[in-house]
Design an enzyme around this catalytic site. Structure first.
Site, mmCIF file in Angstrom:
data_model
loop_
_atom_site.group_PDB
_atom_site.id
_atom_site.type_symbol
_atom_site.label_atom_id
_atom_site.label_comp_id
_atom_site.label_asym_id
_atom_site.label_seq_id
_atom_site.Cartn_x
_atom_site.Cartn_y
_atom_site.Cartn_z
ATOM 1 N N ARG A 47 0.843 -1.209 0.000
ATOM 2 C CA ARG A 47 0.000 0.000 0.000
ATOM 3 C C ARG A 47 0.872 1.252 0.000
ATOM 4 N NH1 ARG A 47 -1.794 1.891 4.524
ATOM 5 N NH2 ARG A 47 -2.266 -0.109 5.479
ATOM 6 N N TYR A 101 -15.852 17.230 -16.373
ATOM 7 C CA TYR A 101 -16.175 15.819 -16.241
ATOM 8 C C TYR A 101 -17.303 15.609 -15.234
ATOM 9 C CZ TYR A 101 -15.673 10.887 -15.242
ATOM 10 O OH TYR A 101 -15.921 9.557 -15.056
ATOM 11 N N ASP A 174 -6.904 19.002 -15.349
ATOM 12 C CA ASP A 174 -7.267 17.640 -15.741
ATOM 13 C C ASP A 174 -6.804 17.489 -17.192
ATOM 14 O OD1 ASP A 174 -8.484 15.284 -16.589
ATOM 15 O OD2 ASP A 174 -10.247 15.579 -15.307
ATOM 16 N N LYS A 199 -8.118 6.101 -19.458
ATOM 17 C CA LYS A 199 -8.468 6.527 -20.805
ATOM 18 C C LYS A 199 -7.299 6.302 -21.767
ATOM 19 C CE LYS A 199 -12.231 7.634 -18.663
ATOM 20 N NZ LYS A 199 -12.472 8.955 -18.102
HETATM 21 C C1 LIG Z 1 -12.828 9.448 -16.902
HETATM 22 C C2 LIG Z 1 -12.424 10.780 -16.468
HETATM 23 C C3 LIG Z 1 -12.164 11.050 -15.119
HETATM 24 C C4 LIG Z 1 -12.370 10.014 -14.024
HETATM 25 O O1 LIG Z 1 -11.514 8.927 -14.147
HETATM 26 P P1 LIG Z 1 -11.894 7.423 -13.689
HETATM 27 O O2 LIG Z 1 -10.662 6.648 -14.028
HETATM 28 O O3 LIG Z 1 -13.119 7.020 -14.441
HETATM 29 O O4 LIG Z 1 -12.168 7.462 -12.225
HETATM 30 C C5 LIG Z 1 -11.762 12.328 -14.788
HETATM 31 N N1 LIG Z 1 -11.610 13.297 -15.711
HETATM 32 C C6 LIG Z 1 -11.858 13.083 -17.016
HETATM 33 C C7 LIG Z 1 -11.676 14.192 -17.994
HETATM 34 C C8 LIG Z 1 -12.269 11.813 -17.442
HETATM 35 O O5 LIG Z 1 -12.522 11.611 -18.733
#
Ligand SMILES: *Cc1c(COP(=O)(O)O)cnc(C)c1O
Length: 376
Positions: A47, A101, A174, A199
């Site tokens: 962890r 998001y 982000d 992603k």
């Molecule tokens: C998918 C996404 C998130 C969240 O990520 P997860 O891996 O689904 O928790 C945050 N910001 C953006 C722009 C995203 O596309």
């Protein structure tokens, strides 16, 4: 080293025990102490740290030109932990973008993060609005998402960062849609870049994982590392291994995502049944000039509004044969999604909007599929 080379080599080395070229997966939860009680390696308990996580974090730090990276079990775990890591002396006030998001919107409305913070939502493309919000009350954190979800709005990272830092606020971008191939926010002075590695970086829709990468050492980074260790929303060694595998092909994949998305945006822009296309690569996109300055290319995400309303848009999504009707993005396959029906009744997303994650299929097959789906 240049980006493509770092993507393949940073964080990795030949395994000294076996000469294995690819990194082994270390599922061990614990690591042996020496006779004197010390740890011969940096690892004690998984962890706190693990060889696969260490390798992934080193790689991501290098790709974003950062100081350190702290990785979590999902993008949302990284985002939640980063917000909670805001140092106690900072004002509990965040400026967030209008277009962002949807998972963050849910975090703010459904958990006590929303009630513990004073949150002001602004149009991040309007620098006067950002300045006004920051001056309105002492602010701890300014959150950017660019290009944004689902309208692909472009925020001027450098300008917003200056405004925020003059007011003593931490800044976050982000960077999920752009990836460090196309945009490196830390080089504009941003404090943290965050990613849903689920992603593009994972890249194959088969792993959930997220990270925050810091530009420099700071009390907020120390808090974030403590949150990772103590709250324990850590990724598994296999998840880290998969994400690091994805990193190796990230640069060439992004090139193809961008080329396909550019061609599809042009095609949709000319289509009589399309009202408007949102893609920062289009010359008439309101954020095109800023995108051209801060991005190397425009990414694989676009959205478009079908002429008509929700029914017409849903009809197009119903008729696709090659594109897959599903949420998420950044995989090898193209995905199409009617966002408003997913986001619930309070959404500001237009009812006739479809968001598309352009994959790595041959672009003519994608075009043909969208062409037949758009026929009325
Ligand atoms: C998918 C996404 C998130 C969240 O990520 P997860 O891996 O689904 O928790 C945050 N910001 C953006 C722009 C995203 O596309």
């Amino acid at each position: 080293m240049r980006f493509e080379t770092k993507a393949i080599h940073a964080g990795r080395s030949i395994d000294s025990a076996t000469s294995s070229v690819t990194m082994p997966i270390y599922p061990s939860t614990t690591f042996e102490r020496a006779e004197d009680g010390s740890y011969p390696n940096e690892f004690e308990y998984s962890r706190d740290n693990n060889p696969n996580r260490r390798a992934l974090e080193d790689s991501l730090t290098s790709l974003e030109d950062g100081y350190d990276s702290v990785t979590f079990a999902s993008g949302m775990a990284a985002i939640t932990s980063l917000i909670e890591a805001l140092p106690a002396e900072q004002p509990r006030r965040m400026i967030m973008p209008q277009d962002m998001y949807n998972g963050i919107r849910s975090l703010l409305s459904k958990t006590d993060i929303g009630s513990n913070f004073d949150i002001e939502i602004v149009d991040m493309t309007d620098l006067h609005a950002v300045e006004k919000a920051v001056k309105n009350k002492p602010t701890g954190l300014v959150w950017m998402e660019t290009p944004s979800n689902p309208l692909l709005q472009v925020t001027d990272i450098e300008a917003v960062t200056k405004i925020a830092q003059q007011a003593g606020a931490y800044t976050v971008v982000d960077n999920t849609f752009a990836t460090p191939v196309l945009q490196r926010p830390l080089t504009f002075g941003v404090d943290f870049a965050i990613h849903s590695l689920t992603k593009y970086i994972g890249g194959h829709s088969d792993v959930m994982i997220g990270t925050a990468i810091a530009r420099s050492d700071s009390p907020m980074l120390a808090n974030l590392r403590a949150w990772q260790h103590s709250k324990g929303a850590v990724p598994s060694p296999f998840d880290c291994w998969l994400a690091l595998r994805g990193v190796q092909t990230l640069a060439p994949r992004m090139k193809d995502h961008c080329a396909n998305a550019t061609a599809i945006a042009d095609f949709l822009n000319e289509h009589p049944n399309v009202e408007v296309v949102h893609y920062p690569g289009l010359a008439d996109h309101p954020g095109h000039h800023i995108a051209a300055q801060q991005m190397d290319s425009y990414g694989g995400m676009l959205s478009f509004q079908v002429k008509g309303g929700q029914r017409e848009a849903m009809d197009v999504a119903a008729k696709v044969r090659l594109l897959i009707r599903a949420t998420s993005l950044g995989g090898t396959h193209s995905l199409i999604e009617h966002r408003a029906s997913l986001e619930g009744s309070e959404t500001k997303t237009p009812a006739n909007l479809l968001r598309v994650s352009i994959g790595l299929e041959h672009v003519d097959d994608l075009k043909e599929d969208l062409m037949q789906a758009l026929e009325q």
